[in-house]
Design a protein around this motif. Structure first.
Motif, mmCIF file in Angstrom:
data_model
loop_
_atom_site.group_PDB
_atom_site.id
_atom_site.type_symbol
_atom_site.label_atom_id
_atom_site.label_comp_id
_atom_site.label_asym_id
_atom_site.label_seq_id
_atom_site.Cartn_x
_atom_site.Cartn_y
_atom_site.Cartn_z
ATOM 1 N N LEU A 20 0.750 -1.491 0.483
ATOM 2 C CA LEU A 20 0.463 0.378 -0.282
ATOM 3 C C LEU A 20 0.981 1.147 -0.134
ATOM 4 O O LEU A 20 0.405 2.428 -0.637
ATOM 5 C CB LEU A 20 -0.985 -0.143 1.282
ATOM 6 C CG LEU A 20 -2.249 -0.659 1.382
ATOM 7 C CD1 LEU A 20 -2.692 -1.108 2.793
ATOM 8 C CD2 LEU A 20 -2.836 -0.238 0.223
ATOM 9 N N PHE A 21 2.145 1.112 0.894
ATOM 10 C CA PHE A 21 3.463 2.648 0.727
ATOM 11 C C PHE A 21 3.061 2.690 -0.842
ATOM 12 O O PHE A 21 3.915 3.574 -1.327
ATOM 13 C CB PHE A 21 3.759 1.715 1.714
ATOM 14 C CG PHE A 21 3.771 2.926 3.577
ATOM 15 C CD1 PHE A 21 3.116 3.840 3.174
ATOM 16 C CD2 PHE A 21 3.938 1.785 4.188
ATOM 17 C CE1 PHE A 21 2.473 4.589 5.104
ATOM 18 C CE2 PHE A 21 3.162 2.171 5.600
ATOM 19 C CZ PHE A 21 2.675 3.229 5.635
ATOM 20 N N ALA A 22 3.589 1.589 -1.141
ATOM 21 C CA ALA A 22 4.503 1.651 -3.518
ATOM 22 C C ALA A 22 3.661 2.282 -3.746
ATOM 23 O O ALA A 22 3.738 2.615 -4.223
ATOM 24 C CB ALA A 22 4.881 0.167 -2.859
ATOM 25 N N SER A 23 2.232 1.680 -3.058
ATOM 26 C CA SER A 23 1.321 2.587 -4.355
ATOM 27 C C SER A 23 0.819 4.091 -5.120
ATOM 28 O O SER A 23 0.526 4.532 -5.333
ATOM 29 C CB SER A 23 -0.086 1.539 -4.273
ATOM 30 O OG SER A 23 -0.758 2.016 -2.825
ATOM 31 N N LEU A 24 1.497 4.192 -3.840
ATOM 32 C CA LEU A 24 1.026 5.950 -3.156
ATOM 33 C C LEU A 24 2.461 6.212 -4.267
ATOM 34 O O LEU A 24 2.422 7.746 -4.270
ATOM 35 C CB LEU A 24 0.869 6.722 -1.396
ATOM 36 C CG LEU A 24 -0.064 6.094 -0.654
ATOM 37 C CD1 LEU A 24 0.431 5.834 0.425
ATOM 38 C CD2 LEU A 24 -1.282 6.360 -1.807
ATOM 39 N N LEU A 25 3.243 6.148 -4.396
ATOM 40 C CA LEU A 25 4.621 6.236 -5.167
ATOM 41 C C LEU A 25 4.042 7.332 -6.448
ATOM 42 O O LEU A 25 4.768 8.005 -6.495
ATOM 43 C CB LEU A 25 5.812 5.622 -4.847
ATOM 44 C CG LEU A 25 6.521 5.033 -3.811
ATOM 45 C CD1 LEU A 25 7.424 4.128 -3.643
ATOM 46 C CD2 LEU A 25 6.321 6.045 -2.818
ATOM 47 N N PRO A 26 3.481 6.310 -7.192
ATOM 48 C CA PRO A 26 3.638 7.203 -8.415
ATOM 49 C C PRO A 26 2.957 8.121 -8.312
ATOM 50 O O PRO A 26 1.848 8.000 -7.452
ATOM 51 C CB PRO A 26 2.602 6.021 -9.375
ATOM 52 C CG PRO A 26 2.715 4.435 -8.052
ATOM 53 C CD PRO A 26 3.434 4.984 -7.304
ATOM 54 N N GLN A 27 2.260 8.675 -9.854
ATOM 55 C CA GLN A 27 2.182 10.025 -10.238
ATOM 56 C C GLN A 27 0.466 9.471 -10.288
ATOM 57 O O GLN A 27 0.379 8.509 -10.864
ATOM 58 C CB GLN A 27 2.590 10.994 -11.153
ATOM 59 C CG GLN A 27 3.923 10.984 -10.754
ATOM 60 C CD GLN A 27 3.850 12.697 -10.364
ATOM 61 O OE1 GLN A 27 3.512 13.452 -9.669
ATOM 62 N NE2 GLN A 27 4.875 12.925 -9.346
ATOM 63 N N LEU A 190 -6.368 8.499 0.957
ATOM 64 C CA LEU A 190 -6.079 8.558 1.845
ATOM 65 C C LEU A 190 -6.954 7.202 2.626
ATOM 66 O O LEU A 190 -6.142 6.834 3.370
ATOM 67 C CB LEU A 190 -7.391 9.768 2.453
ATOM 68 C CG LEU A 190 -7.550 10.017 3.735
ATOM 69 C CD1 LEU A 190 -5.710 10.619 4.403
ATOM 70 C CD2 LEU A 190 -8.169 11.152 4.027
ATOM 71 N N ALA A 191 -7.472 6.356 1.578
ATOM 72 C CA ALA A 191 -7.953 5.359 2.202
ATOM 73 C C ALA A 191 -6.545 4.439 2.293
ATOM 74 O O ALA A 191 -6.559 3.423 3.076
ATOM 75 C CB ALA A 191 -8.560 4.813 0.952
ATOM 76 N N ARG A 192 -5.733 4.680 1.171
ATOM 77 C CA ARG A 192 -4.906 3.079 0.823
ATOM 78 C C ARG A 192 -3.751 3.778 1.577
ATOM 79 O O ARG A 192 -2.547 2.452 2.151
ATOM 80 C CB ARG A 192 -3.964 4.218 -0.755
ATOM 81 C CG ARG A 192 -4.856 2.685 -1.850
ATOM 82 C CD ARG A 192 -3.827 2.930 -2.740
ATOM 83 N NE ARG A 192 -3.256 3.951 -3.472
ATOM 84 C CZ ARG A 192 -4.628 4.490 -4.541
ATOM 85 N NH1 ARG A 192 -6.126 3.954 -4.973
ATOM 86 N NH2 ARG A 192 -4.581 5.849 -5.206
ATOM 87 N N LEU A 193 -3.671 4.613 2.000
ATOM 88 C CA LEU A 193 -2.635 5.196 3.655
ATOM 89 C C LEU A 193 -3.096 5.068 4.504
ATOM 90 O O LEU A 193 -2.358 4.430 5.914
ATOM 91 C CB LEU A 193 -2.635 7.096 3.402
ATOM 92 C CG LEU A 193 -1.125 7.255 4.472
ATOM 93 C CD1 LEU A 193 -0.328 6.952 4.295
ATOM 94 C CD2 LEU A 193 -1.606 9.248 4.180
ATOM 95 N N ALA A 194 -4.719 5.338 4.921
ATOM 96 C CA ALA A 194 -4.808 4.988 6.018
ATOM 97 C C ALA A 194 -4.585 3.552 6.374
ATOM 98 O O ALA A 194 -4.038 2.577 7.406
ATOM 99 C CB ALA A 194 -6.449 5.092 5.961
ATOM 100 N N GLY A 195 -4.752 2.802 5.319
ATOM 101 C CA GLY A 195 -4.976 0.903 5.789
ATOM 102 C C GLY A 195 -3.738 0.776 5.725
ATOM 103 O O GLY A 195 -3.589 -0.461 6.593
ATOM 104 N N ALA A 196 -2.615 1.817 4.921
ATOM 105 C CA ALA A 196 -0.987 0.870 4.977
ATOM 106 C C ALA A 196 -0.623 0.726 6.608
ATOM 107 O O ALA A 196 0.013 0.038 7.174
ATOM 108 C CB ALA A 196 -0.423 1.576 4.018
#
Length: 401
Positions: A20-27, A190-196
């Protein structure tokens, strides 16, 4: 809960958190600010008329999304969108967009070269319905724009005249990493960040609980609670004169014998369901005979996968569970992607899906008992699932004959 599970569960959670953290890296593109949902329409805006909306407290403007529609029986209407700035309110950015004829509102993204306003500078978004289509004849087209909740009379002006309409329902679209989008309030990011963060917190908490200094006192407490329940159950059985149950050794022998006799069919039925379900919804495009080759190749692939995993892990339950897990991941990916629609992104799905599948695979290899229990449940569930598309196909064939 035994020590092995204490070690595997935080590992799975850690993999999910990393994905989940890695999924937040792309533009990605995200809405940094919005005026709200569309609740009303302006009056028709005729050629050579303008709609003006003041943009409060905006530092950088790049993309603005608006909602509009042209008169549905008069074709497209040209609109010039301008950013007015400075004391003279002169255009500092300008783009042109054609509003399609429609009976409902459509979204349009006005892409400006990025503009940073000077300190204290007030920007205004002006939408001018161009007269170019009416140069040779009287214009007979108009545009209607979507507005948000009712505001003050100064919130929106039409041809420089105050109106009772609320502000334009516009959104400021920006591009940045998923981290930036999450901090700006983008719901998916925000949901991905919260899940991570939640997965990482759970992994840390379980790791702490599995430490001997913490786990031993907890195990002692749980052991005492279990002994208390067993003692209470014995007293109740004695009072009610109920027969004694099987001994632990007998129960273990029965479970071992049942595990040896278990036969797993779900690794083959899950892919079969995926193929039959697709065929049942597309009989008007394909014949049943055309799916035989696909079905045969899939069954061979499943059989080879199961055989290889059976040799590696020496246990049919684990091999079946891993084969079924791979089948579910393979055949569900496209459905998940389609269900997400415009929000779908391979980088996000793979960033979350791969570590999740790997983590579940490791858990199943370390827990043969869990694999057996899951196999029995999936056997029944997969049989019921396959019967549904078979019934639908048979019904359609019978109705068409």
């Amino acid at each position: 809960m035994n020590r092995v599970r204490f070690r595997l569960i935080p590992a799975v959670l850690a993999l999910v958190s990393i994905g989940l953290f890695a999924s937040l890296l792309p533009q990605t593109s995200f809405v940094s600010r919005s005026s709200g949902e569309v609740v009303d329409l302006t009056d028709p805006i005729w050629p050579d008329q303008t709609v003006d909306q003041v943009l409060d407290n905006i530092d950088i403007v790049s993309e603005i999304r608006i909602w509009a529609r042209a008169r549905f029986d008069r074709g497209e209407a040209p609109v010039v969108a301008s950013l007015l700035g400075g004391q003279a309110e002169e255009p500092v950015r300008q783009v042109k967009v054609s509003i399609r004829a429609s009976k409902q509102l459509d979204a349009y993204v006005l892409v400006f070269p990025p503009y940073r306003s000077a300190p204290g500078e007030e920007l205004t978004l002006q939408l001018w319905v161009s007269t170019e289509r009416g140069a040779e004849q009287k214009p007979d087209y108009h545009v209607m724009f979507g507005t948000s909740e009712q505001g003050t009379s100064k919130s929106l002006t039409i041809h420089r005249q105050p109106t009772d309409y609320g502000p334009l329902a516009h959104e400021f679209v920006w591009k940045g990493t998923g981290w930036q989008a999450a901090l700006e309030g983008s719901t998916p990011d925000l949901a991905r960040l919260a899940g991570a963060l939640a997965a990482a917190a759970l992994a840390i908490a379980i790791t702490v609980l599995s430490h001997p200094l913490v786990s031993r006192p907890l195990c002692n407490i749980m052991r005492r609670i279990r002994i208390g329940f067993v003692s209470l159950a014995g007293r109740v059985r004695a009072v009610l004169r109920l027969p004694q149950g099987h001994s632990v050794a007998q129960a273990s022998s029965v479970r071992t014998s049942a595990a040896r006799r278990a036969f797993y069919v779900f690794p083959w039925l899950i892919p079969a369901f995926a193929i039959l379900h697709y065929l049942s919804g597309n009989l008007f495009l394909f014949r049943v005979s055309e799916s035989i080759a696909v079905f045969a190749v899939t069954m061979v692939a499943v059989t080879v996968t199961f055989a290889v995993l059976r040799i590696i892990f020496k246990t049919a339950a684990v091999a079946a569970a891993l084969t079924g897990l791979l089948g579910i991941a393979f055949f569900s990916y496209g459905h998940i992607y389609a269900a997400l629609g415009d929000r779908a992104d391979d980088r996000y799905l793979l960033g979350l899906g791969v570590p999740t599948v790997l983590g579940l695979g490791v858990l199943l290899t370390r827990q043969p008992g869990l694999a057996r229990k899951m196999g029995m449940t999936l056997n029944l569930g997969s049989v019921l699932l396959v019967l549904l598309p078979i019934y639908q196909i048979a019904t359609d064939i019978y109705a068409g004959s």
